[in-house]
Design an enzyme around this catalytic site. Structure first.
Site, PDB file in Angstrom:
ATOM      1  N   LYS A  32      -9.703  23.762 -11.209  1.00  0.00           N
ATOM      2  CA  LYS A  32      -9.741  22.361 -10.002  1.00  0.00           C
ATOM      3  C   LYS A  32      -9.624  23.942  -9.560  1.00  0.00           C
ATOM      4  O   LYS A  32      -9.461  24.449  -8.873  1.00  0.00           O
ATOM      5  CB  LYS A  32      -8.277  21.840 -10.398  1.00  0.00           C
ATOM      6  CG  LYS A  32      -8.219  21.883  -8.949  1.00  0.00           C
ATOM      7  CD  LYS A  32      -6.974  20.596  -8.834  1.00  0.00           C
ATOM      8  CE  LYS A  32      -5.883  20.606  -8.587  1.00  0.00           C
ATOM      9  NZ  LYS A  32      -5.642  21.237  -7.410  1.00  0.00           N
ATOM     10  N   ARG A 215       1.690  26.764 -11.856  1.00  0.00           N
ATOM     11  CA  ARG A 215       1.938  27.972 -12.365  1.00  0.00           C
ATOM     12  C   ARG A 215       2.679  27.334 -13.379  1.00  0.00           C
ATOM     13  O   ARG A 215       3.382  29.041 -13.928  1.00  0.00           O
ATOM     14  CB  ARG A 215       3.404  27.428 -10.430  1.00  0.00           C
ATOM     15  CG  ARG A 215       2.689  27.563  -9.621  1.00  0.00           C
ATOM     16  CD  ARG A 215       3.119  27.834  -8.469  1.00  0.00           C
ATOM     17  NE  ARG A 215       3.145  26.395  -8.464  1.00  0.00           N
ATOM     18  CZ  ARG A 215       3.673  25.443  -7.271  1.00  0.00           C
ATOM     19  NH1 ARG A 215       4.556  25.613  -6.269  1.00  0.00           N
ATOM     20  NH2 ARG A 215       3.734  23.889  -7.163  1.00  0.00           N
TER      21      ARG A 215
END
Ligand SMILES: O=C(O)c1cc(=O)[nH]c(=O)n1[C@@H]1O[C@H](COP(=O)(O)O)[C@@H](O)[C@H]1O
Length: 235
Positions: A32, A215
Site C-alpha cells: 500500500k 506496524r
C-alpha cells in the site's frame, strides 16, 4: 509462506526506505502506498513496485466535490494500480463520478480498471467520537454498514472497514463486494492509534478479503519473523 491476503503499507517518507522494506519482504506481493510516501516522493514508487511485479493499493483517500474526485480518479487510473480509496462521506454523486472517471481513464490509458473502495469509518475512531465529536446519531456498526451500502449503491467495488464490522458488512453486501480491513492487531502487537481492532485470524474468519497490517510487521525488530507469525496464525 502464503501472504496473499496481506497488504503491507509503506508508511515511510522516502523511496529508499520503501524499497528497503519491499526487498526485505519478498514474500509480500501486495503493498500500500499512502499519503505520506506519495506526497513526499511522488508516483516513482508505483513504477518501482510495478517493475517488481507487485500489486498496489494506492491509498490517497479522496474526499472532495464530484468534479475534483473524478479528476483525481482519472489521473490515478493511468498508473495501473489494483485498489484506490475514497471516503464514502464524499456522497453518492461524488462516488459515482469517481467510479465513472476511473473506468473512462483506465480505458483511455489501456489499463485494467482499479477497484475503487470506500472508507466507511476510519479504524482510529470509536463510538464515543462518532457520537460526541462527529455528531452522528447512529450506532457505529449501523453507520459503517450504511456507508458500505452507499458505496455499493454507487457502483463501487468494495469498502474499507474495521474487522469488527466486517461480518455484518459481508452478510449484507454479499460475497462479490470487496472488504479490506486495516486495524488488525495480533495479540502480541501494540494497538497504537487503532481503536476497533481484531486479530488477523478473527478478521479473516469474520469475512475480510484482505488485511492491511503495518506496524506489527514494519516496526518489528524482525519484520520477517513477524510476518511469518501472522501468516501461521491465519493459515
Ligand atoms: O485506508 C486505509 O488503508 C486505512 C483505513 C482505516 O480506516 N484505517 C487505517 O488504518 N488505514 C490504513 O491502514 C494502515 C494501518 O497501519 P497499521 O496501523 O500500522 O497496521 C495505515 O496505512 C492506515 O493509513
Amino acid at each position: 509462506m502464503n501472504t496473499e491476503k496481506i497488504i503491507v503499507p509503506l508508511d515511510v517518507s522516502t523511496i529508499t526506505e520503501a524499497l528497503a522494506l519491499v526487498d526485505q519482504l519478498p514474500q509480500v506481493s501486495f503493498w500500500k502506498v499512502g499519503l505520506e510516501l506519495f506526497i513526499s516522493s511522488g508516483p516513482e514508487i508505483l513504477t518501482q513496485l510495478k517493475q517488481r511485479q507487485k500489486r498496489i493499493f494506492l491509498d490517497l483517500k479522496f474526499h472532495d466535490i464530484p468534479n475534483t474526485v473524478a479528476g483525481a480518479c482519472r489521473a490515478a487510473s493511468q498508473y495501473g494500480v489494483d485498489l484506490i480509496t475514497i471516503h464514502a462521506t464524499a456522497g453518492k454523486v461524488a462516488l459515482k463520478a469517481a467510479q465513472n472517471a476511473l473506468e473512462e481513464g483506465a480505458k483511455a490509458a489501456d489499463k485494467p480498471v482499479p477497484n475503487l473502495i470506500a472508507i466507511t469509518l476510519l479504524t482510529s475512531l470509536n463510538s464515543r467520537e462518532l457520537a460526541f465529536d462527529l455528531k452522528i446519531p447512529l450506532e457505529l456498526p449501523e453507520y459503517a454498514l450504511q456507508m458500505a451500502l452507499l458505496a455499493q449503491e454507487s457502483g463501487l467495488a468494495g469498502a474499507v472497514c474495521s474487522p469488527q464490522e466486517v461480518e455484518q458488512l459481508r452478510r449484507t453486501c454479499g460475497h462479490d463486494f470487496l472488504l479490506v480491513c486495516p486495524g488488525v492487531r495480533p495479540t502480541w502487537a501494540e494497538k497504537g492509534d487503532q481503536q476497533r481492532s481484531f486479530t488477523p485470524s478473527q478478521a479473516m474468519k469474520a469475512g475480510a478479503d484482505y488485511l492491511v497490517i503495518g506496524r506489527p510487521i514494519t516496526a518489528s525488530e524482525d519484520p520477517i519473523a513477524a510476518l511469518q507469525r501472522i501468516v501461521e496464525e491465519i493459515s
